[in-house]
Write a protein that holds these residues in place. Structure first.
Motif, PDB file in Angstrom:
ATOM      1  N   LYS A   1     -24.213  10.477   1.151  1.00 41.36           N
ATOM      2  CA  LYS A   1     -23.489  11.330   2.094  1.00 41.36           C
ATOM      3  C   LYS A   1     -23.931  11.078   3.532  1.00 41.36           C
ATOM      4  O   LYS A   1     -23.115  11.111   4.464  1.00 41.36           O
ATOM      5  CB  LYS A   1     -23.698  12.799   1.735  1.00 41.36           C
ATOM      6  N   ASN A   2     -25.215  10.808   3.727  1.00 37.53           N
ATOM      7  CA  ASN A   2     -25.753  10.608   5.075  1.00 37.53           C
ATOM      8  C   ASN A   2     -25.650   9.166   5.562  1.00 37.53           C
ATOM      9  O   ASN A   2     -26.036   8.859   6.689  1.00 37.53           O
ATOM     10  CB  ASN A   2     -27.212  11.056   5.131  1.00 37.53           C
ATOM     11  N   ASP A   3     -25.149   8.271   4.709  1.00 36.29           N
ATOM     12  CA  ASP A   3     -24.969   6.869   5.102  1.00 36.29           C
ATOM     13  C   ASP A   3     -23.945   6.791   6.232  1.00 36.29           C
ATOM     14  O   ASP A   3     -22.813   7.295   6.107  1.00 36.29           O
ATOM     15  CB  ASP A   3     -24.481   6.063   3.889  1.00 36.29           C
ATOM     16  N   THR A   4     -24.315   6.185   7.336  1.00 36.49           N
ATOM     17  CA  THR A   4     -23.420   6.119   8.502  1.00 36.49           C
ATOM     18  C   THR A   4     -22.159   5.295   8.238  1.00 36.49           C
ATOM     19  O   THR A   4     -21.180   5.407   8.978  1.00 36.49           O
ATOM     20  CB  THR A   4     -24.164   5.527   9.715  1.00 36.49           C
ATOM     21  N   ASN A   5     -22.163   4.478   7.186  1.00 36.37           N
ATOM     22  CA  ASN A   5     -20.971   3.699   6.832  1.00 36.37           C
ATOM     23  C   ASN A   5     -19.931   4.513   6.068  1.00 36.37           C
ATOM     24  O   ASN A   5     -18.859   4.010   5.743  1.00 36.37           O
ATOM     25  CB  ASN A   5     -21.372   2.473   6.000  1.00 36.37           C
ATOM     26  N   LYS A   6     -20.270   5.758   5.718  1.00 32.17           N
ATOM     27  CA  LYS A   6     -19.358   6.699   5.060  1.00 32.17           C
ATOM     28  C   LYS A   6     -18.753   6.159   3.753  1.00 32.17           C
ATOM     29  O   LYS A   6     -17.523   6.097   3.601  1.00 32.17           O
ATOM     30  CB  LYS A   6     -18.240   7.102   6.027  1.00 32.17           C
ATOM     31  N   PRO A   7     -19.585   5.806   2.792  1.00 31.53           N
ATOM     32  CA  PRO A   7     -19.038   5.284   1.532  1.00 31.53           C
ATOM     33  C   PRO A   7     -18.258   6.320   0.714  1.00 31.53           C
ATOM     34  O   PRO A   7     -17.455   5.943  -0.137  1.00 31.53           O
ATOM     35  CB  PRO A   7     -20.286   4.816   0.768  1.00 31.53           C
ATOM     36  N   LEU A   8     -18.469   7.622   0.970  1.00 27.41           N
ATOM     37  CA  LEU A   8     -17.708   8.650   0.257  1.00 27.41           C
ATOM     38  C   LEU A   8     -16.317   8.866   0.853  1.00 27.41           C
ATOM     39  O   LEU A   8     -15.477   9.525   0.245  1.00 27.41           O
ATOM     40  CB  LEU A   8     -18.472   9.983   0.268  1.00 27.41           C
ATOM     41  N   PHE A   9     -16.085   8.315   2.041  1.00 23.46           N
ATOM     42  CA  PHE A   9     -14.796   8.461   2.712  1.00 23.46           C
ATOM     43  C   PHE A   9     -13.795   7.499   2.078  1.00 23.46           C
ATOM     44  O   PHE A   9     -13.937   6.278   2.167  1.00 23.46           O
ATOM     45  CB  PHE A   9     -14.964   8.163   4.202  1.00 23.46           C
ATOM     46  N   ASN A  10     -12.789   8.057   1.421  1.00 24.06           N
ATOM     47  CA  ASN A  10     -11.828   7.241   0.673  1.00 24.06           C
ATOM     48  C   ASN A  10     -10.741   6.727   1.627  1.00 24.06           C
ATOM     49  O   ASN A  10      -9.686   7.335   1.808  1.00 24.06           O
ATOM     50  CB  ASN A  10     -11.207   8.071  -0.451  1.00 24.06           C
ATOM     51  N   ARG A  11     -11.005   5.579   2.239  1.00 28.90           N
ATOM     52  CA  ARG A  11     -10.120   5.044   3.278  1.00 28.90           C
ATOM     53  C   ARG A  11      -8.666   4.852   2.836  1.00 28.90           C
ATOM     54  O   ARG A  11      -7.750   5.112   3.621  1.00 28.90           O
ATOM     55  CB  ARG A  11     -10.690   3.726   3.819  1.00 28.90           C
ATOM     56  N   PRO A  12      -8.375   4.371   1.637  1.00 24.25           N
ATOM     57  CA  PRO A  12      -6.971   4.175   1.259  1.00 24.25           C
ATOM     58  C   PRO A  12      -6.116   5.439   1.358  1.00 24.25           C
ATOM     59  O   PRO A  12      -4.913   5.352   1.556  1.00 24.25           O
ATOM     60  CB  PRO A  12      -7.065   3.693  -0.189  1.00 24.25           C
ATOM     61  N   LEU A  13      -6.749   6.615   1.222  1.00 22.01           N
ATOM     62  CA  LEU A  13      -6.005   7.874   1.252  1.00 22.01           C
ATOM     63  C   LEU A  13      -6.253   8.701   2.504  1.00 22.01           C
ATOM     64  O   LEU A  13      -5.426   9.527   2.874  1.00 22.01           O
ATOM     65  CB  LEU A  13      -6.388   8.755   0.046  1.00 22.01           C
ATOM     66  N   MET A  14      -7.393   8.504   3.133  1.00 24.18           N
ATOM     67  CA  MET A  14      -7.828   9.432   4.165  1.00 24.18           C
ATOM     68  C   MET A  14      -7.891   8.838   5.565  1.00 24.18           C
ATOM     69  O   MET A  14      -7.898   9.579   6.552  1.00 24.18           O
ATOM     70  CB  MET A  14      -9.204   9.996   3.779  1.00 24.18           C
ATOM     71  N   ALA A  15      -7.978   7.527   5.670  1.00 28.45           N
ATOM     72  CA  ALA A  15      -8.067   6.884   6.989  1.00 28.45           C
ATOM     73  C   ALA A  15      -6.658   6.737   7.561  1.00 28.45           C
ATOM     74  O   ALA A  15      -5.779   6.154   6.925  1.00 28.45           O
ATOM     75  CB  ALA A  15      -8.739   5.528   6.877  1.00 28.45           C
ATOM     76  N   MET A  16      -6.434   7.263   8.745  1.00 29.57           N
ATOM     77  CA  MET A  16      -5.125   7.164   9.386  1.00 29.57           C
ATOM     78  C   MET A  16      -5.208   6.179  10.556  1.00 29.57           C
ATOM     79  O   MET A  16      -6.045   6.332  11.442  1.00 29.57           O
ATOM     80  CB  MET A  16      -4.657   8.539   9.861  1.00 29.57           C
ATOM     81  N   TYR A  17      -4.365   5.153  10.493  1.00 34.14           N
ATOM     82  CA  TYR A  17      -4.370   4.095  11.492  1.00 34.14           C
ATOM     83  C   TYR A  17      -2.966   3.934  12.080  1.00 34.14           C
ATOM     84  O   TYR A  17      -1.969   4.332  11.483  1.00 34.14           O
ATOM     85  CB  TYR A  17      -4.741   2.753  10.863  1.00 34.14           C
ATOM     86  N   ARG A  18      -2.897   3.247  13.213  1.00 33.16           N
ATOM     87  CA  ARG A  18      -1.610   2.730  13.661  1.00 33.16           C
ATOM     88  C   ARG A  18      -1.220   1.585  12.725  1.00 33.16           C
ATOM     89  O   ARG A  18      -2.066   0.774  12.354  1.00 33.16           O
ATOM     90  CB  ARG A  18      -1.712   2.231  15.095  1.00 33.16           C
ATOM     91  N   PRO A  19       0.041   1.485  12.363  1.00 30.83           N
ATOM     92  CA  PRO A  19       0.431   0.451  11.398  1.00 30.83           C
ATOM     93  C   PRO A  19       0.535  -0.947  11.983  1.00 30.83           C
ATOM     94  O   PRO A  19       0.467  -1.946  11.252  1.00 30.83           O
ATOM     95  CB  PRO A  19       1.800   0.923  10.915  1.00 30.83           C
ATOM     96  N   GLY A  20       0.753  -1.064  13.291  1.00 31.52           N
ATOM     97  CA  GLY A  20       0.916  -2.386  13.881  1.00 31.52           C
ATOM     98  C   GLY A  20       2.261  -2.992  13.528  1.00 31.52           C
ATOM     99  O   GLY A  20       3.228  -2.301  13.187  1.00 31.52           O
ATOM    100  N   SER A  21       2.308  -4.321  13.550  1.00 33.31           N
ATOM    101  CA  SER A  21       3.589  -5.025  13.462  1.00 33.31           C
ATOM    102  C   SER A  21       4.274  -4.933  12.108  1.00 33.31           C
ATOM    103  O   SER A  21       5.464  -5.272  11.998  1.00 33.31           O
ATOM    104  CB  SER A  21       3.393  -6.500  13.835  1.00 33.31           C
ATOM    105  N   ILE A  22       3.567  -4.502  11.066  1.00 30.77           N
ATOM    106  CA  ILE A  22       4.261  -4.330   9.778  1.00 30.77           C
ATOM    107  C   ILE A  22       5.379  -3.292   9.905  1.00 30.77           C
ATOM    108  O   ILE A  22       6.336  -3.300   9.137  1.00 30.77           O
ATOM    109  CB  ILE A  22       3.293  -3.944   8.645  1.00 30.77           C
ATOM    110  N   PHE A  23       5.245  -2.410  10.921  1.00 33.76           N
ATOM    111  CA  PHE A  23       6.229  -1.359  11.124  1.00 33.76           C
ATOM    112  C   PHE A  23       7.555  -1.915  11.637  1.00 33.76           C
ATOM    113  O   PHE A  23       8.593  -1.239  11.573  1.00 33.76           O
ATOM    114  CB  PHE A  23       5.664  -0.337  12.121  1.00 33.76           C
ATOM    115  N   LYS A  24       7.541  -3.152  12.141  1.00 33.46           N
ATOM    116  CA  LYS A  24       8.761  -3.752  12.675  1.00 33.46           C
ATOM    117  C   LYS A  24       9.821  -3.921  11.583  1.00 33.46           C
ATOM    118  O   LYS A  24      11.022  -3.894  11.861  1.00 33.46           O
ATOM    119  CB  LYS A  24       8.440  -5.090  13.327  1.00 33.46           C
ATOM    120  N   ILE A  25       9.371  -4.095  10.346  1.00 31.26           N
ATOM    121  CA  ILE A  25      10.334  -4.237   9.244  1.00 31.26           C
ATOM    122  C   ILE A  25      11.073  -2.924   9.038  1.00 31.26           C
ATOM    123  O   ILE A  25      12.295  -2.898   8.830  1.00 31.26           O
ATOM    124  CB  ILE A  25       9.619  -4.679   7.951  1.00 31.26           C
ATOM    125  N   ALA A  26      10.352  -1.812   9.099  1.00 29.10           N
ATOM    126  CA  ALA A  26      11.000  -0.502   8.982  1.00 29.10           C
ATOM    127  C   ALA A  26      11.988  -0.297  10.141  1.00 29.10           C
ATOM    128  O   ALA A  26      13.106   0.218   9.937  1.00 29.10           O
ATOM    129  CB  ALA A  26       9.945   0.599   8.972  1.00 29.10           C
TER     130      ALA A  26
END
Length: 607
Positions: free
Chosen positions: A298-323
Motif C-alpha cells: 500500500k505504501n509503495d510509491t509505484n501504487k501496485p494496488l492501483f488498478n490502472r486498466p479500470l481506474m487510471a483516466m487519461y487523454r486518449p490521444g490520436s486513437i480518438f480520431k477514429i471515433a
C-alpha cells in the motif's frame, strides 16, 4: 389479633413464593442467558468453514485455490493453571506478544464481539509447519484448541489486480451484514477484484458442529447424535475468461513500466488479459504475513494496488480520431473521399502528407484534418449564433461518442471502475463560469486532447467495437459460474453504437493501412496476420508523452482486440505498438517470431 397476624404471615409467604416462581420462570423460560451458560459448559460449538470456490483460466488451468491453515482458539472461562512461559516457548512468541493478544481479547469482550464462554481466535493462520510443532503440546493448555480452515493460494504470480485478494472482514463491513449467519468477526471476505465482485458465489455457507464435553472439558462426542449439526456448503467455482499464459506474458513485457494492457475477444466481450503495471505477487496478500505485506504494498510509491486498466483516466490521444471520423460520417458532414489540406499554421502535425482523404488522414494521423472535421460537426449552421451552433453540435457529438462506451462506466465485473469523461455543454458552462464559449475554445478534443478522459478498458472496448463493426458486449472476466454455468446475464447482451455498420469498414481499412504503411508499420506489423491498429501519442507536459496503441486481429473474424497504454514512453508507434503486436502474436501463434521487438520492449529505451 393473633388471627390477623397469622393471615399477614400467610400472605407474606404466598407473595415470596410467587416472587420465587416468577423469577424461576423468568430464568428458565424468558431469560436465555442462564440456559446458554449451562449449555456452553456442556457443549462446544465448532464452526465448519466452507471451502471457497476455485478460480480457473479460460482453458481450465487452476489460478486460485485453497490451502489449509489453522487458528488457535481459546475459551477464556476454561483456562486453568496457565503456564505463560511454556506457552511462549511452544508457540514461539514473546511474553510481550502474549500480553498484547490477551489485551486484544479482553477488548473484544468489552465491545461485545466475543464472550468468555465461546471460542475466540487467539493466534490466526498457523501453517502446516506451525501445527506440526505444537500439536503434541496443545493439551498442556486447557481452554485452547485448534480450528481448521483454508486460505487462498495462487498458481501464478500474475493477475493480482484482476483477481483481487481476501482478508478478514472489517468492522465497517460487518455492519452491512445484520444477519450473522452470513458473516461474523474473524471471517474472510473478498476485498477487491473478482474475489470481491463474485463474493456471494465464492464464499459458500458455513456449517456448525456441536460437541458434548464433560466437567473437565474433554470432548465426549457429538451432541444429540449430531442432529443439530449443519454441513458447510462449498463456494462455487469460477471459470475466468483470462488466458493465464497471455496474462503472464503481458506482465513480463510490462515489467519496470507503468501503464496497462487489456486484451478482449471481440465476439464475446471476454477479457483475455488485463495487466496493470506495476503489479504485485498475489501470494503476498495471503497467509499470516498479510498485514505486514499489505502495508508495504500500500505504501509503495509505484501504487501496485492501483488498478490502472479500470481506474487510471487519461487523454486518449490520436486513437480518438477514429471515433471522430465515425461520427462525422454518420452526420454526413464528410465522406470517405473528403480531402482536407494539412494546414500546420492552424494546428501542428507530423509526418510527410499534404491533402489526404479520410483513410489517408487516419493512416497519417493528421491533426489539421480532424480539427476541421470537428468544426464541420459542431458548426452545421443550425443556429445563426456561433455559440448556440457549437452547443447544438456538441450535444449531438456527445450522443454519438457515448454510444461507443466513452464517458460512462461500461459495467465490468470488477469494483472501482471509473467512467472517464466526454465533455458536454454543461461541462463547458461550468468551466467558463457562464461566459460564452465556442468551437475555437474546445477544438483540442478533435485529436483526443483537451478535456477528453478515457480509461484503458474503454480503449480496448473501442477496438472491439470496431472489430465487431458497430457493437460491443460489456467486457467481463468470468466466463461461467459453477459447473457448466454461464456468465451473468448482463454479459451476454450486445450494445450497438449510433453509427451505421458500413462506416466501420472504412475505419477497419484505415487501421489496416496504419499498420501496413502508416505510424504503426515499423513495430506493429506481423508477417502472417493482418493487424488493424491506431497509434496515439498523448501530451503530458512537462513530463514525457504517453504511448498509446489500439488494435485488433486478424482483420476478418477478429480473435483479439487490444489496448496498450505505457506512461512516459513517447510515441505510440514505439512502446505501445510493440507490446500490442507481441501480445497478438503470442495469443494467435503461441509465441513471437520477432525476438528483436521483444528485446526492444524489455530494454525499455523507446527511441
Amino acid at each position: 389479633m393473633n388471627e390477623g397476624r397469622k393471615e399477614i404471615i400467610q400472605i407474606v409467604f404466598v407473595l415470596l413464593g410467587l416472587i420465587f416462581l416468577i423469577k424461576l420462570f423468568s430464568i428458565q423460560v424468558i431469560d436465555g442467558r442462564y440456559k446458554d451458560l449451562a449449555r456452553s459448559n456442556a457443549i462446544r460449538t465448532e464452526i465448519q468453514y466452507p471451502v471457497r470456490g476455485l478460480i480457473l483460466d479460460r482453458n481450465g488451468k487452476l489460478i486460485v485455490y485453497n490451502q489449509p491453515e489453522y487458528d488457535l482458539l481459546v475459551i477464556l472461562r476454561e483456562i486453568e493453571n496457565f503456564d505463560s512461559a511454556r506457552f511462549c516457548q511452544v508457540f514461539d512468541i514473546t511474553q510481550a506478544e502474549l500480553n498484547v493478544r490477551f489485551k486484544d481479547l479482553y477488548t473484544l469482550i468489552r465491545n461485545k464481539r466475543a464472550n468468555e464462554q465461546q471460542p475466540t481466535p487467539f493466534i490466526r493462520q498457523l501453517s502446516h509447519y506451525d501445527l506440526a510443532k505444537i500439536q503434541d503440546n496443545i493439551n498442556e493448555f486447557r481452554g485452547f484448541f485448534i480450528q481448521a480452515r483454508t486460505t487462498r493460494a495462487y498458481a501464478s504470480a500474475a493477475g493480482a489486480n484482476a483477481l483481487g485478494y481476501v482478508s478478514e472482514i472489517s468492522d465497517n463491513q460487518l455492519k452491512k451484514y445484520k444477519d450473522n449467519t452470513v458473516y461474523r468477526a474473524g471471517d474472510y471476505i473478498g476485498q477487491s477484484g473478482i474475489e470481491a465482485y463474485y463474493e456471494e458465489y465464492l464464499r459458500g455457507r458455513r456449517g456448525v458442529k456441536y460437541l458434548m464435553r464433560n466437567k473437565d472439558g474433554v470432548i465426549k462426542g457429538p451432541y444429540d447424535e449430531g442432529r443439530a449439526d449443519t454441513v458447510s456448503i462449498p463456494g462455487q467455482n469460477l471459470t475466468s475468461t483470462v488466458d493465464v499464459a497471455l496474462q503472464e506474458y503481458g506482465e513480463f513485457l510490462m515489467k519496470g513500466k507503468a501503464g496497462s494492457i487489456i486484451a478482449i475477444e471481440p465476439a464475446s466481450g471476454e477479457i483475455l488479459s488485463m495487466i496493470s503495471g506495476p503489479s504485485y505477487d498475489p501470494n503476498l496478500l495471503s497467509g499470516k504475513n498479510y498485514s505486514e505485506n499489505y502495508v508495504l504494498i500500500k505504501n509503495d510509491t509505484n501504487k501496485p494496488l492501483f488498478n490502472r486498466p479500470l481506474m487510471a483516466m487519461y487523454r486518449p490521444g490520436s486513437i480518438f480520431k477514429i471515433a471522430q471520423a465515425m461520427v462525422a460520417l454518420q452526420e454526413g458532414v464528410i465522406s470517405p473521399e473528403t480531402r482536407i489540406r494539412c494546414d500546420r499554421s492552424i494546428i501542428n502535425c507530423h509526418g510527410a502528407h499534404t491533402n489526404e482523404d479520410l483513410r489517408g488522414a487516419i493512416t497519417n494521423s493528421c491533426n489539421p484534418y480532424f480539427r476541421d472535421v470537428l468544426r464541420r460537426m459542431l458548426m452545421q449552421g443550425k443556429s445563426n449564433n456561433p455559440f448556440d451552433d457549437t452547443r447544438i453540435g456538441l450535444e449531438e457529438w456527445d450522443k454519438h461518442i457515448m454510444s461507443f462506451g466513452f464517458g460512462k462506466r461500461l459495467g465490468i465485473d470488477l469494483p472501482n471502475e471509473k467512467g472517464g469523461m466526454v465533455p458536454s455543454p454543461k461541462y463547458y458552462d461550468r468551466a467558463y463560469g457562464g461566459r460564452p464559449w465556442k468551437f475555437s475554445n474546445i477544438y483540442s478534443i478533435a485529436i483526443g486532447e483537451g478535456e477528453n478522459l478515457v480509461v484503458p478498458l474503454q480503449m480496448a472496448n473501442f477496438a472491439a467495437t470496431i472489430a465487431n463493426k458497430g457493437y460491443y458486449i460489456t467486457p467481463h472476466l468470468v466466463k461461467s459460474i459453477g459447473t457448466n454455468g454461464q456468465p451473468l446475464p448482463q454479459y451476454l447482451q450486445k450494445h450497438y453504437t449510433t453509427i451505421d455498420s458500413a462506416y466501420f469498414r472504412i475505419a477497419r481499412d484505415a487501421m489496416e493501412n496504419v499498420v501496413k504503411e502508416g505510424t504503426g508499420k515499423w513495430r506493429a506489423s506481423l508477417q502472417d496476420i493482418v493487424v488493424c491498429g491506431k497509434t496515439g501519442t498523448v501530451q503530458n507536459p512537462p513530463l514525457p508523452d504517453h504511448s498509446v496503441f489500439i488494435a485488433f486481429a486478424p482483420k476478418e473474424n477478429p480473435k483479439i482486440a487490444i489496448a496498450v497504454y505505457v506512461e512516459y514512453a513517447g510515441q505510440g508507434g514505439r512502446a505501445a505498438a510493440s507490446i500490442a503486436s507481441l501480445m497478438i502474436e503470442k495469443y494467435l501463434l503461441g509465441g513471437t517470431k520477432r525476438p528483436n521487438i521483444e528485446e526492444y520492449v524489455l530494454k525499455g529505451k523507446f527511441e
